[in-house]
Design a protein around this motif. Structure first.
Motif, PDB file in Angstrom:
ATOM      1  N   ARG A  82      55.959  -5.067 -20.266  1.00 44.03           N
ATOM      2  CA  ARG A  82      54.648  -4.579 -20.709  1.00 44.03           C
ATOM      3  C   ARG A  82      53.511  -5.484 -20.226  1.00 44.03           C
ATOM      4  O   ARG A  82      52.391  -5.022 -20.002  1.00 44.03           O
ATOM      5  CB  ARG A  82      54.617  -4.470 -22.241  1.00 44.03           C
ATOM      6  N   ALA A  83      53.836  -6.776 -20.079  1.00 49.32           N
ATOM      7  CA  ALA A  83      52.825  -7.722 -19.596  1.00 49.32           C
ATOM      8  C   ALA A  83      52.691  -7.680 -18.075  1.00 49.32           C
ATOM      9  O   ALA A  83      51.844  -8.382 -17.516  1.00 49.32           O
ATOM     10  CB  ALA A  83      53.182  -9.135 -20.044  1.00 49.32           C
ATOM     11  N   GLY A  84      53.555  -6.897 -17.408  1.00 50.82           N
ATOM     12  CA  GLY A  84      53.455  -6.755 -15.963  1.00 50.82           C
ATOM     13  C   GLY A  84      54.275  -7.749 -15.169  1.00 50.82           C
ATOM     14  O   GLY A  84      54.150  -7.826 -13.943  1.00 50.82           O
ATOM     15  N   ALA A  85      55.142  -8.515 -15.851  1.00 51.49           N
ATOM     16  CA  ALA A  85      55.930  -9.532 -15.171  1.00 51.49           C
ATOM     17  C   ALA A  85      57.223  -8.953 -14.611  1.00 51.49           C
ATOM     18  O   ALA A  85      57.744  -7.934 -15.096  1.00 51.49           O
ATOM     19  CB  ALA A  85      56.268 -10.663 -16.141  1.00 51.49           C
ATOM     20  N   ARG A  86      57.727  -9.602 -13.581  1.00 50.16           N
ATOM     21  CA  ARG A  86      59.084  -9.342 -13.113  1.00 50.16           C
ATOM     22  C   ARG A  86      59.989 -10.297 -13.888  1.00 50.16           C
ATOM     23  O   ARG A  86      59.994 -11.500 -13.653  1.00 50.16           O
ATOM     24  CB  ARG A  86      59.224  -9.592 -11.611  1.00 50.16           C
ATOM     25  N   TYR A  87      60.755  -9.762 -14.817  1.00 51.78           N
ATOM     26  CA  TYR A  87      61.527 -10.563 -15.765  1.00 51.78           C
ATOM     27  C   TYR A  87      62.985 -10.658 -15.327  1.00 51.78           C
ATOM     28  O   TYR A  87      63.636  -9.635 -15.100  1.00 51.78           O
ATOM     29  CB  TYR A  87      61.434  -9.935 -17.159  1.00 51.78           C
ATOM     30  N   ILE A  88      63.488 -11.898 -15.202  1.00 45.09           N
ATOM     31  CA  ILE A  88      64.870 -12.128 -14.778  1.00 45.09           C
ATOM     32  C   ILE A  88      65.554 -13.036 -15.799  1.00 45.09           C
ATOM     33  O   ILE A  88      65.265 -14.229 -15.878  1.00 45.09           O
ATOM     34  CB  ILE A  88      64.935 -12.793 -13.389  1.00 45.09           C
ATOM     35  N   PRO A  89      66.464 -12.488 -16.608  1.00 48.92           N
ATOM     36  CA  PRO A  89      67.198 -13.338 -17.540  1.00 48.92           C
ATOM     37  C   PRO A  89      68.443 -13.930 -16.884  1.00 48.92           C
ATOM     38  O   PRO A  89      69.101 -13.278 -16.063  1.00 48.92           O
ATOM     39  CB  PRO A  89      67.588 -12.366 -18.655  1.00 48.92           C
ATOM     40  N   VAL A  90      68.750 -15.173 -17.227  1.00 50.37           N
ATOM     41  CA  VAL A  90      69.978 -15.834 -16.787  1.00 50.37           C
ATOM     42  C   VAL A  90      70.810 -16.148 -18.023  1.00 50.37           C
ATOM     43  O   VAL A  90      70.305 -16.740 -18.983  1.00 50.37           O
ATOM     44  CB  VAL A  90      69.682 -17.140 -16.025  1.00 50.37           C
ATOM     45  N   GLU A  91      72.072 -15.756 -18.019  1.00 53.24           N
ATOM     46  CA  GLU A  91      72.932 -15.939 -19.181  1.00 53.24           C
ATOM     47  C   GLU A  91      74.359 -16.223 -18.700  1.00 53.24           C
ATOM     48  O   GLU A  91      74.887 -15.497 -17.860  1.00 53.24           O
ATOM     49  CB  GLU A  91      72.903 -14.669 -20.039  1.00 53.24           C
ATOM     50  N   PRO A  92      75.012 -17.276 -19.218  1.00 56.90           N
ATOM     51  CA  PRO A  92      76.360 -17.606 -18.745  1.00 56.90           C
ATOM     52  C   PRO A  92      77.479 -16.784 -19.370  1.00 56.90           C
ATOM     53  O   PRO A  92      78.553 -16.653 -18.787  1.00 56.90           O
ATOM     54  CB  PRO A  92      76.509 -19.078 -19.139  1.00 56.90           C
ATOM     55  N   ASP A  93      77.242 -16.212 -20.546  1.00 58.95           N
ATOM     56  CA  ASP A  93      78.297 -15.555 -21.311  1.00 58.95           C
ATOM     57  C   ASP A  93      78.209 -14.041 -21.123  1.00 58.95           C
ATOM     58  O   ASP A  93      77.264 -13.411 -21.609  1.00 58.95           O
ATOM     59  CB  ASP A  93      78.148 -15.919 -22.790  1.00 58.95           C
ATOM     60  N   PRO A  94      79.187 -13.421 -20.453  1.00 57.14           N
ATOM     61  CA  PRO A  94      79.100 -11.973 -20.226  1.00 57.14           C
ATOM     62  C   PRO A  94      79.110 -11.166 -21.516  1.00 57.14           C
ATOM     63  O   PRO A  94      78.469 -10.117 -21.602  1.00 57.14           O
ATOM     64  CB  PRO A  94      80.327 -11.669 -19.362  1.00 57.14           C
ATOM     65  N   SER A  95      79.812 -11.633 -22.539  1.00 55.95           N
ATOM     66  CA  SER A  95      79.828 -10.899 -23.806  1.00 55.95           C
ATOM     67  C   SER A  95      78.460 -10.943 -24.467  1.00 55.95           C
ATOM     68  O   SER A  95      78.015  -9.971 -25.091  1.00 55.95           O
ATOM     69  CB  SER A  95      80.888 -11.466 -24.750  1.00 55.95           C
ATOM     70  N   GLU A  96      77.761 -12.054 -24.314  1.00 52.61           N
ATOM     71  CA  GLU A  96      76.414 -12.167 -24.860  1.00 52.61           C
ATOM     72  C   GLU A  96      75.437 -11.275 -24.095  1.00 52.61           C
ATOM     73  O   GLU A  96      74.533 -10.672 -24.678  1.00 52.61           O
ATOM     74  CB  GLU A  96      75.946 -13.622 -24.798  1.00 52.61           C
ATOM     75  N   THR A 105      67.671  -4.814 -15.474  1.00 50.93           N
ATOM     76  CA  THR A 105      67.759  -4.844 -14.016  1.00 50.93           C
ATOM     77  C   THR A 105      67.474  -6.257 -13.505  1.00 50.93           C
ATOM     78  O   THR A 105      66.490  -6.879 -13.907  1.00 50.93           O
ATOM     79  CB  THR A 105      66.746  -3.871 -13.402  1.00 50.93           C
ATOM     80  N   GLY A 106      68.351  -6.748 -12.653  1.00 49.76           N
ATOM     81  CA  GLY A 106      68.156  -8.075 -12.074  1.00 49.76           C
ATOM     82  C   GLY A 106      68.710  -9.211 -12.898  1.00 49.76           C
ATOM     83  O   GLY A 106      68.561 -10.374 -12.511  1.00 49.76           O
ATOM     84  N   ALA A 107      69.369  -8.920 -14.030  1.00 48.90           N
ATOM     85  CA  ALA A 107      69.954  -9.979 -14.862  1.00 48.90           C
ATOM     86  C   ALA A 107      70.985 -10.755 -14.051  1.00 48.90           C
ATOM     87  O   ALA A 107      71.731 -10.188 -13.245  1.00 48.90           O
ATOM     88  CB  ALA A 107      70.597  -9.387 -16.102  1.00 48.90           C
ATOM     89  N   VAL A 108      71.018 -12.065 -14.265  1.00 56.88           N
ATOM     90  CA  VAL A 108      71.888 -12.947 -13.498  1.00 56.88           C
ATOM     91  C   VAL A 108      72.842 -13.664 -14.447  1.00 56.88           C
ATOM     92  O   VAL A 108      72.424 -14.176 -15.487  1.00 56.88           O
ATOM     93  CB  VAL A 108      71.055 -13.996 -12.724  1.00 56.88           C
ATOM     94  N   ARG A 109      74.110 -13.693 -14.085  1.00 58.51           N
ATOM     95  CA  ARG A 109      75.065 -14.490 -14.846  1.00 58.51           C
ATOM     96  C   ARG A 109      75.128 -15.881 -14.219  1.00 58.51           C
ATOM     97  O   ARG A 109      75.390 -16.026 -13.018  1.00 58.51           O
ATOM     98  CB  ARG A 109      76.445 -13.854 -14.836  1.00 58.51           C
ATOM     99  N   GLY A 110      74.885 -16.899 -15.029  1.00 57.69           N
ATOM    100  CA  GLY A 110      74.903 -18.256 -14.504  1.00 57.69           C
ATOM    101  C   GLY A 110      74.570 -19.261 -15.583  1.00 57.69           C
ATOM    102  O   GLY A 110      74.034 -18.931 -16.641  1.00 57.69           O
ATOM    103  N   SER A 111      74.891 -20.501 -15.325  1.00 58.21           N
ATOM    104  CA  SER A 111      74.660 -21.590 -16.258  1.00 58.21           C
ATOM    105  C   SER A 111      73.263 -22.166 -16.096  1.00 58.21           C
ATOM    106  O   SER A 111      72.786 -22.356 -14.968  1.00 58.21           O
ATOM    107  CB  SER A 111      75.691 -22.701 -16.034  1.00 58.21           C
ATOM    108  N   GLY A 112      72.627 -22.484 -17.215  1.00 59.13           N
ATOM    109  CA  GLY A 112      71.337 -23.147 -17.169  1.00 59.13           C
ATOM    110  C   GLY A 112      71.416 -24.531 -16.563  1.00 59.13           C
ATOM    111  O   GLY A 112      70.415 -25.053 -16.061  1.00 59.13           O
TER     112      GLY A 112
END
Length: 255
Positions: A82-96, A105-112
């Protein structure tokens, strides 16, 4: 390098007692109604990043690439869209990542602690209530600096261990020790807590964040307690009080 000067910013004016009470009141829904809880935190996060981006870079979030380290199942995605950003979340846990049945769209699995993102790639790198869940949060903080472009914004927000919410669902018994609190939770509910001390929950102090801020190569613009009204931000400057009364510490920096 840190300047640690308080920012009389748009967000400082937004940080009212009414806002604090609204956010703190939502915490009771974290386990029972996570969409309600995280929805409020998501809206506040978008406001926080918009305000600091406007103050520091002169731009709002429209067209900005925002990397959310520890983005979980994507509760924040709609607010940033809604703010107009291209938002990309990174999360290591597939269940989470799939816990809420959302698809980002564009979510990435990976460690911080080893972000699968190239150097200088994003406009804003953000992490909310994640540092206390990983064994080396300051490695993650440096990774956040690495992937942010020169002139970009880094915002790290985390729960302070000795604060009222440090034990998450095992609190307030975490004041007697994280292991004790976890065992007590298991005895009472017949299952392990979601946030298990020593495995997915760690004791991160306010002083730890201040120490990182003093030594990072990024330029620290301000440090403040996220859920407090502006008139209570002075608590960060008092060693013992900040550990007990600052429930969440925010470090805002530029690269």
């Amino acid at each position: 390098m840190t300047t640690n000067r308080p920012a009389e910013s748009r967000f400082a004016h937004r940080a009212t007692l009414r806002r604090s009470l609204r956010l703190l009141g939502s915490f009771r829904f974290e386990q029972s109604d996570p969409a309600r809880f995280y929805g409020g935190i998501a809206a506040d996060s978008a406001d926080l990043l918009t305000d600091f981006s406007l103050d520091i870079t002169g731009r709002d979030l429209a067209g900005a690439t925002v990397l959310d380290v520890g983005g979980g199942p994507g509760y924040f995605a709609d607010e940033f869209a809604r703010a107009g950003a291209r938002y990309i979340p990174v999360e290591p846990d597939p269940s989470e990542m799939h816990a809420a049945g959302l698809s980002v769209t564009g979510a990435v699995r990976g460690s911080g602690m080893a972000l699968p993102i190239r150097d200088d790639a994003v406009d804003i790198c953000f992490s909310s209530n994640v540092a206390e869940h990983i064994p080396d949060p300051w490695l993650m903080a440096e990774e956040m600096v690495r992937v942010t472009r020169p002139g970009g914004l880094i915002v790290l927000s985390y729960t302070v261990w000795h604060g009222p919410f440090g034990g998450h669902e095992t609190g307030p018994w975490h004041y007697l020790g994280g292991e004790y609190a976890a065992r007590r939770y298991r005895r009472k509910y017949g299952r392990e807590p979601k946030n298990r001390f020593g495995a997915s929950l760690f004791a991160v102090r306010a002083a730890d964040g201040l120490r990182w801020a003093a030594n990072t190569s990024a330029e620290v613009r301000t440090i403040f307690p996220r859920y407090h009204p502006r008139w209570a931000w002075w608590l960060v400057r008092v060693p013992l009080l900040r550990e007990l009364l600052v429930s969440n510490l925010v470090v805002v920096a530029t690269k």
